[in-house]
Design a protein around this motif. Structure first.
Motif, PDB file in Angstrom:
ATOM      1  N   LEU B 201       0.845  -1.193   0.000  1.00  0.00           N
ATOM      2  CA  LEU B 201       0.000   0.000   0.000  1.00  0.00           C
ATOM      3  C   LEU B 201       0.882   1.244   0.000  1.00  0.00           C
ATOM      4  CD1 LEU B 201      -2.881  -0.940   2.432  1.00  0.00           C
ATOM      5  CD2 LEU B 201      -2.901  -0.828  -0.059  1.00  0.00           C
ATOM      6  N   LEU B 263      -1.289  -0.393 -13.394  1.00  0.00           N
ATOM      7  CA  LEU B 263      -2.342   0.553 -13.031  1.00  0.00           C
ATOM      8  C   LEU B 263      -3.623  -0.189 -12.677  1.00  0.00           C
ATOM      9  CD1 LEU B 263      -2.111   3.626 -13.101  1.00  0.00           C
ATOM     10  CD2 LEU B 263      -3.283   3.602 -15.294  1.00  0.00           C
ATOM     11  N   MET B 265      -3.986  -3.054 -11.457  1.00  0.00           N
ATOM     12  CA  MET B 265      -3.871  -3.813 -10.216  1.00  0.00           C
ATOM     13  C   MET B 265      -3.516  -2.905  -9.034  1.00  0.00           C
ATOM     14  SD  MET B 265      -4.569  -6.998 -10.217  1.00  0.00           S
ATOM     15  CE  MET B 265      -5.716  -7.345 -11.556  1.00  0.00           C
ATOM     16  N   ALA B 266      -3.531  -1.576  -9.276  1.00  0.00           N
ATOM     17  CA  ALA B 266      -3.273  -0.606  -8.221  1.00  0.00           C
ATOM     18  C   ALA B 266      -1.980  -0.883  -7.469  1.00  0.00           C
ATOM     19  CB  ALA B 266      -4.456  -0.560  -7.247  1.00  0.00           C
ATOM     20  N   PHE B 308       0.959  -8.592 -21.625  1.00  0.00           N
ATOM     21  CA  PHE B 308       0.006  -8.556 -20.517  1.00  0.00           C
ATOM     22  C   PHE B 308       0.276  -9.689 -19.533  1.00  0.00           C
ATOM     23  CE2 PHE B 308      -2.869  -5.634 -22.855  1.00  0.00           C
ATOM     24  CZ  PHE B 308      -3.160  -4.774 -21.809  1.00  0.00           C
ATOM     25  N   LEU B 309       0.461 -10.914 -20.069  1.00  0.00           N
ATOM     26  CA  LEU B 309       0.726 -12.064 -19.208  1.00  0.00           C
ATOM     27  C   LEU B 309       1.979 -11.822 -18.363  1.00  0.00           C
ATOM     28  CD1 LEU B 309       0.078 -15.266 -21.340  1.00  0.00           C
ATOM     29  CD2 LEU B 309      -1.295 -14.280 -19.522  1.00  0.00           C
ATOM     30  N   TYR B 312       1.283  -9.097 -15.605  1.00  0.00           N
ATOM     31  CA  TYR B 312       0.467  -9.557 -14.478  1.00  0.00           C
ATOM     32  C   TYR B 312       1.211 -10.613 -13.664  1.00  0.00           C
ATOM     33  CZ  TYR B 312      -3.654  -6.981 -15.943  1.00  0.00           C
ATOM     34  OH  TYR B 312      -4.527  -5.982 -16.234  1.00  0.00           O
ATOM     35  N   ALA B 313       1.898 -11.526 -14.364  1.00  0.00           N
ATOM     36  CA  ALA B 313       2.657 -12.547 -13.647  1.00  0.00           C
ATOM     37  C   ALA B 313       3.743 -11.903 -12.799  1.00  0.00           C
ATOM     38  CB  ALA B 313       3.267 -13.534 -14.637  1.00  0.00           C
ATOM     39  N   ILE B 315       3.601  -8.958 -11.325  1.00  0.00           N
ATOM     40  CA  ILE B 315       2.989  -8.411 -10.098  1.00  0.00           C
ATOM     41  C   ILE B 315       2.734  -9.550  -9.113  1.00  0.00           C
ATOM     42  CG2 ILE B 315       1.010  -7.174  -9.179  1.00  0.00           C
ATOM     43  CD1 ILE B 315       0.760  -5.821 -11.939  1.00  0.00           C
ATOM     44  N   ALA B 316       2.199 -10.664  -9.622  1.00  0.00           N
ATOM     45  CA  ALA B 316       1.895 -11.809  -8.754  1.00  0.00           C
ATOM     46  C   ALA B 316       3.167 -12.346  -8.102  1.00  0.00           C
ATOM     47  CB  ALA B 316       1.211 -12.909  -9.561  1.00  0.00           C
ATOM     48  N   LEU B 317       4.203 -12.596  -8.906  1.00  0.00           N
ATOM     49  CA  LEU B 317       5.437 -13.151  -8.356  1.00  0.00           C
ATOM     50  C   LEU B 317       6.119 -12.138  -7.449  1.00  0.00           C
ATOM     51  CD1 LEU B 317       6.837 -15.027 -11.479  1.00  0.00           C
ATOM     52  CD2 LEU B 317       5.693 -15.982  -9.491  1.00  0.00           C
ATOM     53  N   ASN B 319       4.609  -9.978  -5.528  1.00  0.00           N
ATOM     54  CA  ASN B 319       3.927 -10.043  -4.233  1.00  0.00           C
ATOM     55  C   ASN B 319       4.324 -11.290  -3.460  1.00  0.00           C
ATOM     56  OD1 ASN B 319       2.549  -7.644  -4.440  1.00  0.00           O
ATOM     57  ND2 ASN B 319       0.773  -8.564  -5.428  1.00  0.00           N
ATOM     58  N   LEU B 320       4.476 -12.411  -4.184  1.00  0.00           N
ATOM     59  CA  LEU B 320       4.829 -13.670  -3.521  1.00  0.00           C
ATOM     60  C   LEU B 320       6.240 -13.583  -2.933  1.00  0.00           C
ATOM     61  CD1 LEU B 320       4.265 -16.665  -2.921  1.00  0.00           C
ATOM     62  CD2 LEU B 320       5.251 -17.209  -5.133  1.00  0.00           C
ATOM     63  N   VAL B 324       9.088 -12.710   1.392  1.00  0.00           N
ATOM     64  CA  VAL B 324      10.377 -13.043   2.001  1.00  0.00           C
ATOM     65  C   VAL B 324      11.441 -11.996   1.645  1.00  0.00           C
ATOM     66  CG1 VAL B 324      10.089 -15.494   2.376  1.00  0.00           C
ATOM     67  CG2 VAL B 324      10.734 -14.703   0.129  1.00  0.00           C
TER      68      VAL B 324
END
Lengths: 382, 382, 382
Positions: B201, B263, B265-266, B308-309, B312-313, B315-317, B319-320, B324
């Motif tokens: 955030l 954008l 996915m904020a 795009f893939l 987005y991937a 952002i996901a990775l 965050n994951l 750690v």
């Protein structure tokens, strides 16, 4: 393969080889892979055969394959802790029996390939359990986990055979992590210790005691069997010397490299003193230095590189898995050794096909025979 | 392959090709893959050859292969930060030399395939280090990490060659994550910054500044080399235009797509403004749009999907791995590009075999020649 | 394959098979794979064909392949929640259409292979969303995620075809995890519930209610479609009985095994009562018990082992992924089933090639025909 080797031996004898070769042949009877035992055991009872398969499996953990070494290692484990010895015995037998029931390849079973993963799973379940020794309920996950190793071994071998890679201890590493994740530290039935990652800060910033650190080197060999006592560790090292002195030397070298790597990354002292920082390096060094590759100075340098890679990767994985409270086991060494086996270039030229891997001394011996045979060939054709 | 192309060129000249083809051929001398240079370099000194191999390696990071582009990129890196430039130079040279010593395939070495992973590892080690510039001890992990890249490249290539997949930057991604895990933020010798995951955030909920976000698009191209300054990023983009304008256009397009995905996915604003949200999209878009596939409108649409893939991937990775405290690097783009190369169906028809991948303009050119040859064939047989 | 089966059927008819065989043949018209429908549908409109492909895709989720079962399942989903039903419909159609546009193999598309992953992604996105029903913006990720499934399915199939392994629900498992990681619980646009890992301690240590736990067994079958209501779960079970009673029995058995496994690991009660502990066991049991292997008592025992492995692996993965707040979905069952398909030894002998997998009853039927044909052959040659 074994009959071929026999014929080779006979030929060597007939061609009046040097005394050195004769002595080597005699020594090979009780050291090395003891393949002559397999012929002797063929008409013995199933229980006796199972015992030999199990003892071979015990030594597979340290990349060896010798029932006498296996007996020494079992003695070391019972010496360190009878409960751990029992767990190891149960694990080896259950997974070997499961393999027999599931109709796995007979040569694999008799070579002990289905015993070592189950044994390691059982030993580690015992070490991490916080319920204390002689907690009999632990035999339930021990049996279940050991049996599951055969499933993973069989499934992974279909996958890895395409690259002629050994399954190694991947099944053990997968099962023990799943078990620890499954139960968790607060499980009412199977509680276990929370693991401290290698990168954790020391509570009190004391100086490193050099002597303790040196003691960690042989302990690193014992830690391959999750054994942290000095006496049994030395006995395990002795069992390794019986199989192959070259392999034992690489184990010590790799363990020392691992301790050095741990020092350079400032891991906490307990990690160095107990040999935990050394055992991945030892395994990585042994796999490359003589076992899967014929020994030479070039291979030796690669073995040292492999030890460093294993040791650093172990610290990294230990820190990663430590965030969820589980240990890195021997993931690092297994992955590094697999990587080394996949290498192209000059190391690949010394690669021994997985099915023909024997004691390093035997590998060297066969190679010198090949070389001699080639010279004779050239002379006869000249 | 190169001699074949030469013959093709001669034939084109002999058959009195249009003026456009001639101009294209002349341009191909300083742009594109500059394969004629390889012949010219054969009898030069090892140091000069190593320099060209290294510069080719530098451009491999952005999927290009042109020593002049490599020189421009090195200039950009030294401009942005001399220390980073030095680290990049050391990394490229160490990994290329390691490949030579380890006896790797000569064509691979001279094509710069063993330089780019080492370079990226070195650059990222420098960027994440919190010990400041000119911390000379950092050269130890830089050299060790760069050398390790060759091991991983060689090992993974044995694995991926079965599907004709390039190893790409998998070694870099693995090594940098292991290094960051190994050291951790509190390491006394090699401390590094803690990474903020993209989904964190924003501390103060400010509005997005559109101009800053647009600035992030070209910065996304620079971020492929971990470079966050505008001037050097534009110079890197210029180096890419020199190799292939089509590739450069896809890089910008992919970076814009990545910013758009961020954008939606904020993600926090810094992620958008610094170009971090764009570089995975750029890499994913470049790989599909013209490089590994012949360019067409269909391929172009797949390139946008790939961007795009990747974004987005990422952002996901991010965050994951952020849980750690480590970054996702270019895992997302590498995995996505590998996935696109494995696709069956209409995209697979436009696939160029990995060994024959050259600049997109060259790929188009060869294809138009093939088409012309096919028409001539049909006419002559008619 | 289908025309062959037709010919076989005719031959069976001609050779005056027993009444049992005739009844079985008649039943096969509305049960089993309904392959005769494919011929009937060939000249129908695209929309009608798409509907059948979609309905086949719906049943692929529970390893079945029958449009009538698909219609029953869709009815169950709309009954449980119209919004979830709508999401499932959109997901199936979007991913099937994407496959058509991307030029995927026609036989795969018409067999519903490109529908089930998209459907599952959509359903799970809906279930985990904390924005409530009829949050129309959710259709954006639903469409994007469903379309991406086709990319993953196509890419992974190139990889897994080397071992004759089905892609199964790997794409769904990857996409849903990436989506949940991408958005995170605090995302302003697509917020989702934080997942409670199975090993979480119960807030108040109440006793287990046996009746609730028994209710969890059929709910486990419904949870395959993320449906936690009893009525719709029973309807889904009914749809499965229509396709194959043997498969339905294994689903219930597996779900019971999963509940037992959950009980032995002391997972929190909600996990047992809602059927979440059962659905991985059910999937793992179904895959081995009759579908990918011809049914026999040996296969049946392996199916039970597979159910246990799936259930324990699910708890382990649930605890692991729960640390970053995401669910384990059906990773455990998918990995376990893939492992079982790779096994060597006695199970591999009963393996049915992936391309010839049909309803368990049909597999048994073909086998008995083969056996009969072999006996006739031997008699005629005698």
């Amino acid at each position: 393969m074994w009959t071929e080797t026999k014929t080779e031996m006979k030929e060597v004898g007939r061609s009046r080889a040097s005394l050195g070769h004769r002595v080597l042949n005699t020594l090979l009877l009780c050291t090395g892979d003891m393949e002559h035992l397999n012929k002797y055991m063929q008409d013995k009872s199933f229980v006796l055969q199972l015992a030999v398969w199990g003892l071979r499996g015990v030594t597979r953990v340290i990349l060896a394959n010798n029932p006498l070494s296996g007996a020494l290692i079992m003695a070391a484990l019972y010496w360190a802790s009878p409960w751990q010895g029992l767990l190891g015995t149960v694990g080896t037998l259950v997974s070997t029996l499961t393999a027999v029931i599931m109709g796995q390849d007979r040569a694999e079973v008799s070579g002990g390939h289905h015993g070592f993963n189950g044994m390691l799973v059982s030993l580690l379940m015992g070490v991490f359990s916080s319920a204390g020794d002689w907690y009999w309920w632990l035999l339930l996950p021990v049996c279940f986990g050991s049996a599951t190793c055969v499933f993973l071994f069989s499934g992974l071998s279909s996958l890895m055979v395409h690259w002629d890679l050994p399954v190694a201890v991947f099944p053990f590493n997968i099962i023990i992590i799943l078990y620890l994740l499954c139960t968790g530290p607060d499980n009412p039935y199977f509680p276990h210790h929370r693991i401290v990652p290698p990168g954790a800060l020391d509570p009190n910033g004391t100086d490193i005691i050099a002597l303790e650190m040196v003691r960690g080197v042989p302990l690193g060999v014992g830690q391959i069997f999750a054994c942290g006592a000095m006496g049994p560790s030395l006995l395990i090292l002795g069992a390794l010397v019986l199989y192959s002195p070259l392999l034992a030397a690489h184990a010590l070298l790799g363990s020392a490299v691992g301790t050095l790597a741990g020092l350079s990354m400032a891991v906490h002292h307990g990690y160095l003193y107990t040999g935990l920082s050394g055992f991945n390096g030892a395994l990585g060094c042994m796999a490359v230095g003589g076992l899967f590759f014929t020994f030479s100075w070039r291979t030796h340098l690669f073995a040292i590189a492999s030890a460093f890679l294993s040791a650093y990767a172990d610290i990294a994985l230990g820190n990663l898995l430590g965030t969820v409270g589980i240990p890195a086991c021997s993931w690092a060494a297994t992955l590094t050794a697999t990587l080394m086996l996949m290498l192209t270039g000059s190391l690949a030229e010394n690669r021994i096909p997985t099915g023909q891997v024997m004691a390093p001394e035997h590998n060297l011996h066969s190679r010198s025979q090949w070389a001699a045979a080639e010279i004779t060939d050239r002379e006869s054709t000249a």
